[in-house]
Design a protein around this motif. Sequence first.
Motif, PDB file in Angstrom:
ATOM      1  N   GLY A 148     -17.899  60.174 -46.761  1.00 53.46           N
ATOM      2  CA  GLY A 148     -18.486  59.693 -45.516  1.00 53.46           C
ATOM      3  C   GLY A 148     -17.507  58.754 -44.841  1.00 53.46           C
ATOM      4  N   GLU A 149     -18.033  57.948 -43.939  1.00 51.54           N
ATOM      5  CA  GLU A 149     -17.213  56.883 -43.339  1.00 51.54           C
ATOM      6  C   GLU A 149     -18.038  55.623 -43.451  1.00 51.54           C
ATOM      7  N   GLY A 150     -17.608  54.726 -44.311  1.00 51.69           N
ATOM      8  CA  GLY A 150     -18.404  53.544 -44.621  1.00 51.69           C
ATOM      9  C   GLY A 150     -18.382  52.501 -43.512  1.00 51.69           C
ATOM     10  N   GLY A 151     -19.234  51.482 -43.702  1.00 46.54           N
ATOM     11  CA  GLY A 151     -19.270  50.390 -42.723  1.00 46.54           C
ATOM     12  C   GLY A 151     -20.442  49.460 -43.023  1.00 46.54           C
ATOM     13  N   HIS A 152     -20.788  48.613 -42.046  1.00 49.55           N
ATOM     14  CA  HIS A 152     -21.864  47.637 -42.220  1.00 49.55           C
ATOM     15  C   HIS A 152     -23.224  48.356 -42.190  1.00 49.55           C
ATOM     16  N   GLY A 153     -24.106  47.949 -43.097  1.00 52.82           N
ATOM     17  CA  GLY A 153     -25.428  48.563 -43.163  1.00 52.82           C
ATOM     18  C   GLY A 153     -26.261  48.324 -41.913  1.00 52.82           C
ATOM     19  N   ALA A 154     -25.874  47.331 -41.121  1.00 50.82           N
ATOM     20  CA  ALA A 154     -26.613  47.036 -39.894  1.00 50.82           C
ATOM     21  C   ALA A 154     -26.133  47.866 -38.703  1.00 50.82           C
ATOM     22  N   TYR A 155     -24.986  48.592 -38.896  1.00 50.34           N
ATOM     23  CA  TYR A 155     -24.467  49.432 -37.807  1.00 50.34           C
ATOM     24  C   TYR A 155     -24.307  50.873 -38.276  1.00 50.34           C
TER      25      TYR A 155
ATOM     26  N   HIS B  93     -24.109  58.521 -57.960  1.00 50.29           N
ATOM     27  CA  HIS B  93     -23.530  57.178 -57.899  1.00 50.29           C
ATOM     28  C   HIS B  93     -22.825  56.958 -56.569  1.00 50.29           C
ATOM     29  N   GLY B  94     -23.176  55.827 -55.934  1.00 55.39           N
ATOM     30  CA  GLY B  94     -22.488  55.466 -54.700  1.00 55.39           C
ATOM     31  C   GLY B  94     -22.902  54.072 -54.276  1.00 55.39           C
ATOM     32  N   GLY B  95     -22.029  53.390 -53.598  1.00 58.44           N
ATOM     33  CA  GLY B  95     -22.371  52.088 -53.028  1.00 58.44           C
ATOM     34  C   GLY B  95     -22.216  50.943 -53.989  1.00 58.44           C
ATOM     35  N   SER B  96     -22.203  49.715 -53.401  1.00 55.39           N
ATOM     36  CA  SER B  96     -22.000  48.520 -54.223  1.00 55.39           C
ATOM     37  C   SER B  96     -23.027  47.438 -53.934  1.00 55.39           C
ATOM     38  N   GLN B  97     -23.547  47.372 -52.728  1.00 53.49           N
ATOM     39  CA  GLN B  97     -24.604  46.389 -52.462  1.00 53.49           C
ATOM     40  C   GLN B  97     -25.436  46.774 -51.243  1.00 53.49           C
ATOM     41  N   HIS B  98     -26.501  45.951 -50.983  1.00 54.35           N
ATOM     42  CA  HIS B  98     -27.528  46.329 -50.003  1.00 54.35           C
ATOM     43  C   HIS B  98     -26.986  46.672 -48.612  1.00 54.35           C
ATOM     44  N   ASN B  99     -26.021  45.907 -48.140  1.00 51.74           N
ATOM     45  CA  ASN B  99     -25.697  46.003 -46.709  1.00 51.74           C
ATOM     46  C   ASN B  99     -24.361  46.677 -46.425  1.00 51.74           C
ATOM     47  N   ILE B 100     -23.887  47.457 -47.393  1.00 56.31           N
ATOM     48  CA  ILE B 100     -22.628  48.186 -47.159  1.00 56.31           C
ATOM     49  C   ILE B 100     -22.884  49.686 -47.284  1.00 56.31           C
ATOM     50  N   ILE B 101     -22.534  50.416 -46.251  1.00 55.65           N
ATOM     51  CA  ILE B 101     -22.575  51.883 -46.350  1.00 55.65           C
ATOM     52  C   ILE B 101     -21.232  52.305 -46.966  1.00 55.65           C
TER      53      ILE B 101
ATOM     54  N   ASP C  21     -22.971  58.243 -43.073  1.00 58.90           N
ATOM     55  CA  ASP C  21     -23.541  57.684 -44.311  1.00 58.90           C
ATOM     56  C   ASP C  21     -23.588  58.730 -45.439  1.00 58.90           C
ATOM     57  N   PRO C  22     -22.741  58.590 -46.466  1.00 55.76           N
ATOM     58  CA  PRO C  22     -22.722  59.596 -47.549  1.00 55.76           C
ATOM     59  C   PRO C  22     -23.942  59.516 -48.459  1.00 55.76           C
ATOM     60  N   ILE C  23     -24.677  58.378 -48.422  1.00 57.35           N
ATOM     61  CA  ILE C  23     -25.879  58.282 -49.262  1.00 57.35           C
ATOM     62  C   ILE C  23     -26.985  59.170 -48.694  1.00 57.35           C
ATOM     63  N   VAL C  24     -27.167  59.124 -47.377  1.00 59.02           N
ATOM     64  CA  VAL C  24     -28.165  60.000 -46.750  1.00 59.02           C
ATOM     65  C   VAL C  24     -27.771  61.467 -46.956  1.00 59.02           C
ATOM     66  N   LEU C  25     -26.485  61.763 -46.760  1.00 60.09           N
ATOM     67  CA  LEU C  25     -26.022  63.145 -46.912  1.00 60.09           C
ATOM     68  C   LEU C  25     -26.194  63.622 -48.361  1.00 60.09           C
ATOM     69  N   ALA C  26     -25.827  62.766 -49.319  1.00 64.57           N
ATOM     70  CA  ALA C  26     -25.963  63.155 -50.739  1.00 64.57           C
ATOM     71  C   ALA C  26     -27.428  63.410 -51.074  1.00 64.57           C
ATOM     72  N   SER C  27     -28.327  62.601 -50.494  1.00 61.55           N
ATOM     73  CA  SER C  27     -29.765  62.790 -50.746  1.00 61.55           C
ATOM     74  C   SER C  27     -30.218  64.143 -50.224  1.00 61.55           C
ATOM     75  N   GLN C  28     -29.738  64.515 -49.024  1.00 63.51           N
ATOM     76  CA  GLN C  28     -30.095  65.835 -48.474  1.00 63.51           C
ATOM     77  C   GLN C  28     -29.548  66.959 -49.355  1.00 63.51           C
ATOM     78  N   ILE C  29     -28.337  66.741 -49.868  1.00 68.02           N
ATOM     79  CA  ILE C  29     -27.731  67.772 -50.724  1.00 68.02           C
ATOM     80  C   ILE C  29     -28.568  67.958 -51.991  1.00 68.02           C
TER      81      ILE C  29
END
Length: 440
Positions: free
Chosen positions: A225-232, A272-280, A238-246
């Motif tokens: 994906g292309e990561g960034g701030h969870g507020a934007y 497995h993905g991500g490190s904390q609440h507010n980081i995509i 977002d690879p988490i949303v995409l992985a969930s769809q997969i």
Amino acid sequence: MHLSRTIALISIIFGISSPLQANNSVQKAVENDWPYLEKLYQHLHKNPELSFQESETAKYIAREMKSLGFEVVENFGGHGLVAVLKNGSGPTIMLRTDLDGLPIKENTGLSYASQRVAQDRDGKNTFTMHACGHDVHMTVFTGTARRLVELKQRWKGTLVMIGQPAEERSGGAKAMLKQGLFEKFPRPDYNLALHVSSNLKAGTLGIVKGFAMANVDSVDILVHGEGGHGAYPNNTKDPIVLASQIVQALQTIVSREISPLEPAVVTVGSIHGGSQHNIIPNQVKLQLTLRSYSKEVRETTISAIKRITANLARAAGISEDKLPTVTVLDENTPAAFNNPVLASRIEKLFVEKFGQNNVLELGPEMVGEDFGRYGQVEPKIPSLMFRLGTVEKNRYEQSLLGQVRLPTLHSAKFAPDPKPTISKGVRAMTEAALELLDKK
Ligand SMILES: [Zn+2]
Ligand SMILES: [Zn+2]
């Protein structure tokens, strides 16, 4: 007079040994050997080593086999061992045990539970456990070798007994074959092995004719994906949303693309993905296991996974150079096929020796076992892996009434009932080998 006593008396008078008497002699010898077998079993149970790390286990078994008069080659195909005993001209029988344990923290409460720690494949410390019963297999293997050596005057032929590493990660059989198992040692006429079963009463023997265990593939999917701030989120992919769809879409392969009459499994066992609440994050990793019997189902499943992942990524606006990476790992285990003629012959033998109540004909399962590989080398060697029940009698009966749920293989609570399980295993394997070797 009791029938067996009559037969024994006739045998003594005429100097012949009846099958019943021979059967009892193996039973008696196994009973007498129990202190040895129990000690060996508890030692192995306490000291499980992970796949590709079985050095101490292999050394221990090699030492026992050498002391019995086998010629032993160690470090064959990794930590594998090959023990050969020639006893006149006759058929060559291969008996196989596996050696490895699993990265699981044992939770059986047994006094001889494993406390051992090792490094897993990622270099992390983990507890280890014989949760697949390979400690039972090794004990039965060694006990069978002891009986067959003791009974040398009754059979002719060659025993090739192998301790195979890395069954759980499915590299061991391949490595031993690659190193020349069937070229450097006498080529077997038959291959035999057993595997414990977590839902049969201790000592029950199970036979499957034909396909018994499935083809297994491990697949990694890296979702970019292309990561960034969870507020934007609008500024990211977002690879988490995409992985969930997969994960959801993969469920349709078995239900919509494979014939309902063909066995198949697609399981996502790790995400497995991500490190904390507010980081995509930039990526998510999925790990899958695939099961099948036919080559066509295997290929359809793999190509469907590739199609679904690529096209869901496209739908999410991922660029062509960042489509998910799908890797089929080189850990494939082919389906295990029990030669039906051999399986029927051994089933008949077991019924004769142990009674119909103790022998069950079972259906195929979706677990994998790389023992199947030994039967696939051309010209094909008739092979059989039978099942050995492990569940303590009372618990087994409670489970039939729905009062307890039995832990499966690979469970932290898997705890075979050692004595009836191992004793029957040794008797069954010894009788099966004697059946296939020439008589003296
Ligand atoms: Zn296993
Ligand atoms: Zn196993």
